[in-house]
Design an enzyme around this catalytic site. Structure first.
Site, PDB file in Angstrom:
ATOM      1  N   GLU A 102      44.369  70.618  28.693  1.00 58.39           N
ATOM      2  CA  GLU A 102      44.951  70.180  27.429  1.00 58.39           C
ATOM      3  C   GLU A 102      46.123  71.061  27.016  1.00 58.39           C
ATOM      4  OE1 GLU A 102      43.403  68.996  22.925  1.00 58.39           O
ATOM      5  OE2 GLU A 102      42.135  70.224  24.225  1.00 58.39           O
ATOM      6  N   ARG A 112      33.866  67.138  25.083  1.00 57.48           N
ATOM      7  CA  ARG A 112      33.511  67.712  23.791  1.00 57.48           C
ATOM      8  C   ARG A 112      33.178  66.608  22.790  1.00 57.48           C
ATOM      9  NH1 ARG A 112      39.611  69.737  23.142  1.00 57.48           N
ATOM     10  NH2 ARG A 112      40.550  67.980  22.036  1.00 57.48           N
ATOM     11  N   ASP A 113      33.020  66.974  21.533  1.00 55.62           N
ATOM     12  CA  ASP A 113      32.651  66.004  20.501  1.00 55.62           C
ATOM     13  C   ASP A 113      33.881  65.242  20.021  1.00 55.62           C
ATOM     14  OD1 ASP A 113      33.875  68.119  19.262  1.00 55.62           O
ATOM     15  OD2 ASP A 113      32.340  68.422  17.729  1.00 55.62           O
ATOM     16  N   GLU A 114      34.528  64.543  20.983  1.00 50.03           N
ATOM     17  CA  GLU A 114      35.726  63.754  20.671  1.00 50.03           C
ATOM     18  C   GLU A 114      35.720  62.513  21.549  1.00 50.03           C
ATOM     19  OE1 GLU A 114      40.480  64.531  19.897  1.00 50.03           O
ATOM     20  OE2 GLU A 114      39.100  66.188  20.179  1.00 50.03           O
ATOM     21  N   HIS A 155      42.256  66.829  30.458  1.00 50.44           N
ATOM     22  CA  HIS A 155      43.088  66.199  29.431  1.00 50.44           C
ATOM     23  C   HIS A 155      44.380  65.786  30.124  1.00 50.44           C
ATOM     24  CE1 HIS A 155      42.389  66.378  24.986  1.00 50.44           C
ATOM     25  NE2 HIS A 155      43.622  65.894  24.957  1.00 50.44           N
ATOM     26  N   ASP A 196      48.012  59.989  24.103  1.00 49.85           N
ATOM     27  CA  ASP A 196      47.665  60.360  25.473  1.00 49.85           C
ATOM     28  C   ASP A 196      47.805  59.156  26.395  1.00 49.85           C
ATOM     29  OD1 ASP A 196      45.676  63.160  25.105  1.00 49.85           O
ATOM     30  OD2 ASP A 196      46.141  61.914  23.380  1.00 49.85           O
ATOM     31  N   ASP A 215      41.037  60.924  25.493  1.00 51.18           N
ATOM     32  CA  ASP A 215      41.813  62.164  25.590  1.00 51.18           C
ATOM     33  C   ASP A 215      41.087  63.186  26.444  1.00 51.18           C
ATOM     34  OD1 ASP A 215      39.804  62.331  23.633  1.00 51.18           O
ATOM     35  OD2 ASP A 215      40.799  63.985  22.621  1.00 51.18           O
TER      36      ASP A 215
END
Length: 880
Positions: free
Chosen positions: A733, A455-457, A754, A464, A451
């Site tokens: 995003e 970041r922390d993802e 994103h 998506d 996605d």
């Protein structure tokens, strides 16, 4: 005439991939001979490049299709197969160059053992190494290897291969990939040394949606390898991972996908790259019990440094910071030339955006995204090994002397995907938008279609992926990339009773919360396979995924109480739409049960189509019937007898039209209601992840092409070009990721890379330029060529390298009318559709349509003609 792009399973000369059924494909370029049609073809497969030992010979046949040919072969392990093609055409014949594919171990048992450092502390990043001697002439050498979490292998001080993040990211509890490398050139007579360095990666590092999960799939570093050396006399030696290996701490003190990497170059020793290996001071290893049944040959494409960028400037901020600007939001890292004295600490911090002239990265949440390097005083080029960053800006601290842009290089890292599509328009902002979508794909197609990359993802969200998959396949050859992702999806799904997880790999997401899949997200199981089939024309993806597709729809049917509505469970709805409650509320205004039921009908129909394509007529009939029942239930629940939708949202109208959910008699009203909704919103979109991908396609295909262009070209918030005006170099995003004053909006979930809204590019290929694949001739063997120009753009051109060859479509408004330029590849054809046209006003390559040789028909002011292989300039003489 040239035969080119020879691929096996859509990969050029694949080494050590999963190849249970090799699928061969190629493209014929007609050349100066002007060949248009294939008359016959012959495919040969041999064990040698001279084709003295032929294993398969198709003979000269008329039914062979270059999109996919499966030779009848019994494959042996660790064997290279050579293949070539001969084609006869209406203008002569041609022979291809020789291509090859090489099998991995197949069912051959492993003799190597899984080993790990014999240390109590498993956070120390290890080097593992052993020496060996060679005293015979070498014919070839192959390294079969896997390391957990991530590994980098070396032979005699040379890095093996140019890939990063091996063995890649998948649901390791279901299967683990191993790689095969040709290392013939790495081995020498006499003493040799083989080694590997291990990092945390996704397997054992901090990773997962919660941002705090450590080692979800495993807690120990592990290495497994077999170096198989074949000598010129036919004998073999195998160097295996076993208890005879030794280990030592590496110069990498820590590594994390989210947090970055710490390197202490003072701990690096020249002994690591020396073939004279003395293990004094090195520790022992022990064996680990990891199930060998999990091991499978690789499916992941290589992740490589695909491009390099130089910083465009060095910024000195009001806070006294020194920041590199790469000029492009990218994924990878910065490599630098070290000149620092021994013991100096250089730290790089990565971020996407500046705020008030200063470095900023609060939108990365808990991800540290740092690189720390402690110098050993030696000149060197430095980069991380086991992490990546999503960034445009890099803050530099601890640098000795002046920070100069020329000392740094941005390394752009993504899966090795071939670029296939190009688009260009008369509007520079639209061109930047097209680039933004492409850069979003590059940054997020790093082994998994993530996605976001910063970041922390950074997880493989299914929604998506499915929403962007059509655009992805126009931009790049994504067949092999998505084959791996969908294989992993099916593995996860099989353990969940048919539920498709929200992310693939799931990293326990289904265990951590109450979610059991969501409509539009779980549709990755049905939409992506169908898109791949349309684009590449290969039934293999349907064969691989049909059970997954069917199991998903069957799981929905289990939630169905007979009403044929999907009104249970938790759904994300029209995620991040602007018609919900509150400025930053992620849930849009379209009822989630309306969206879920729409996708229930759509997925059922895709299962039916897939079954029909595979000749499973009984199954196809069952799911066509189910889809019709769901559509009827949708109308009963969400549409009044006069054709009014229960929800006055743009996405409601878009789904009803795109997914053909309502009777034909209702469509005019729904189209008009969509137009009225747009007018009410001053002709600006309000859609989120669900409605946006189809919005302009629905408008163009239902009589409102002018509104599609108006949506595209809006420049104020919310719009695609608002982002471009704000300086975006990737897709955001949120429509309002940055506010008009340049400040970040909501920070809890705000990525500037994103790609979902980049799905507008699919409309550009399909509608603006008119290149549309057909279900009855997948792989672009035949297309519907239906460009829909609009004077808001003066000219547009597209090229698309398909499984059938290169298409081109361009149009421009000139003084004498509308000019079209088309190219149709060898052995292909296009049905050209020109709206608002009269045959008397059309010339083809300088000859009037009426006087020429093209077949055509005219109906309702629309001219249709069939274009065979060749290049065409068509002028529609109209006053603009």
């Amino acid at each position: 005439m040239i035969i080119q792009d020879l691929k096996c399973n859509r990969i050029e000369n694949p080494l050590g991939y999963a190849l249970s059924k090799p699928r061969l494909s190629w493209i014929v370029e007609p050349g100066a001979e002007g060949a248009t049609l294939q008359q016959a073809c012959r495919v040969e497969v041999a064990l040698d490049e001279a084709f003295l030992n032929i294993l398969h010979d198709s003979g000269k046949r008329e039914d062979i299709d270059s999109i996919s040919y499966v030779p009848e072969l019994g494959l042996a392990p660790r064997t290279r197969y050579y293949w070539r093609v001969h084609v006869w055409t209406d203008r002569g014949e041609a022979a291809s160059p020789v291509a090859w594919f090489e099998t991995a171990k197949l069912d051959e048992p492993w003799t190597g053992r899984w080993i790990t450092p014999d240390w109590e502390e498993q956070s120390v990043h290890p080097l593992l190494r052993r020496g060996f001697s060679i005293h015979k002439d070498i014919a070839r050498a192959r390294l079969y290897i896997c390391g957990l979490g991530l590994y980098e292998a070396e032979l005699n001080g040379q890095r093996v291969g140019d890939e990063y993040f091996t063995p890649y990211c998948n649901s390791y509890n279901n299967w683990i990939q191993y790689q095969t490398f040709d290392v013939t050139g790495h081995i020498r007579q006499g003493e040799n040394v083989i080694g590997a360095m291990l990092g945390n990666g996704w397997y054992k590092g901090r990773f997962g949606l919660s941002g705090i999960t450590h080692g979800y799939y495993g807690k120990h570093f592990a290495l497994l390898c077999e170096l198989v050396i074949t000598y010129t006399d036919g004998s073999e030696d195998t160097i295996c991972s076993d208890k005879g290996w030794r280990c030592a701490p590496s110069h990498i003190l820590d590594s994390s996908i989210y947090d970055g990497e710490v390197q202490d170059a003072r701990k690096y020793t020249e002994e690591w790259s020396s073939p004279s290996f003395h293990d004094a001071g090195w520790d022992g290893v022990r064996c680990l019990d990891i199930d060998f049944n999990l091991l499978e040959a690789r499916r992941s494409l290589p992740v490589r440094i695909k491009e390099e960028l130089q910083p465009v400037k060095v910024i000195h901020t009001p806070k006294g910071e020194t920041v590199l600007d790469l000029g492009q939001n990218m994924v990878g890292w910065v490599r630098f030339k070290n000149k620092a004295p021994k013991g100096s600490i250089i730290q790089l911090q990565y971020g996407e955006e500046m705020q008030e002239g200063c470095f900023y990265r609060d939108n990365l949440r808990s991800a540290k995204a740092e690189f720390t390097y402690i110098s050993n005083g030696q000149p060197d080029e430095v980069q991380p090994l086991f992490t990546f960053y999503g960034f445009r800006y890099v803050k530099v601290e601890g640098w000795p002397g002046e920070v100069r842009a020329e000392d740094f290089t941005g390394c752009v890292v993504y899966s090795d995907l071939e670029a296939t599509g190009t688009l260009e328009t008369s509007n520079p902002m639209v061109n930047r938008l097209i680039l933004n979508a492409l850069w979003g794909q590059k940054g997020n197609f790093l082994d998994v279609p993530t996605d976001c990359p910063q970041r922390d993802e950074r997880m493989g969200w299914t929604g998506d992926a499915q929403m962007f998959s059509g655009t992805a396949c126009f931009n790049m050859d994504c067949d092999a990339f998505f084959h791996k992702y969908l294989y992993d999806l099916a593995q996860e799904q099989a353990t969940l009773g048919g539920i498709v997880p929200l992310t693939v790999p799931s990293f326990g997401l289904n265990e951590q919360d109450s979610h059991t899949g969501s409509s539009a997200w779980s549709e990755a199981a049905t939409v992506i396979p169908w898109n791949l089939y349309l684009h590449y024309g290969d039934k293999a993806i349907l064969e691989q995924q049909l059970s997954s597709m069917k199991d998903y729809v069957d799981w929905i049917r289990q939630q169905d109480d007979g009403s044929r509505l999907w009104n249970t469970g938790v759904h994300y709805g029209d995620w991040l739409a602007l018609d919900g409650d509150g400025e930053f509320n992620p849930l849009g205004g379209t009822p989630t049960d309306l969206i879920a039921t729409a996708y229930y009908a759509y997925s059922s129909e895709l299962v039916a189509k897939a079954a029909k394509a595979l000749g499973k007529d009984s199954m196809a009939a069952d799911y066509f019937k189910l889809s019709a029942e769901v559509k009827a239930a949708f109308c009963q629940e969400f549409v009044t007898p006069s054709g009014r939708l229960a929800a006055d949202t743009q996405t409601s109208y878009i789904l009803a039209l795109f997914m053909d959910l309502v009777p034909e008699s209702f469509r005019p009203r729904i189209i008009e209601d969509l137009r009225r909704n747009l007018e009410k919103n001053k002709f600006y979109l309000q859609t989120g992840f669900v409605g946006t991908p189809y919005f302009c396609r629905v408008l163009s295909e239902n009589g409102h092409n002018d509104l599609a262009y108006r949506l595209l070209l809006n420049e104020e918030y919310p719009s695609w070009l608002y982002e471009v005006k704000m300086g975006a170099t990737t897709i955001w995003e949120r429509w309002n990721s940055l506010l008009p004053d340049g400040k970040f909006g909501e920070l809890g979930m705000n990525s500037l890379n994103h790609y979902t809204y980049g799905s507008i590019v699919e409309w550009m290929y399909r509608n603006m330029c008119g290149i549309q694949p057909l279900e009855e001739a997948p792989g672009f063997r035949k297309i519907r060529l239906a460009p829909q120009p609009n004077p808001l753009l003066k000219h547009v051109k597209a090229s698309l390298k398909t499984a059938s060859g290169l298409y081109e479509s361009a149009w421009s408004y000139e003084e004498d009318g509308l000019h079209y330029r088309f190219r149709i590849p060898f052995h292909a054809e296009a049905e050209l559709v020109l709206p608002d046209a009269d045959i008397k006003d059309i010339t083809v390559n300088g000859i009037s349509l009426e006087a020429g040789s093209l077949s055509y028909k005219e109906e309702d002011r629309t001219v249709n003609m069939v274009l065979k292989t060749g290049q065409y300039e068509i002028i529609h003489s109209v006053k603009q």
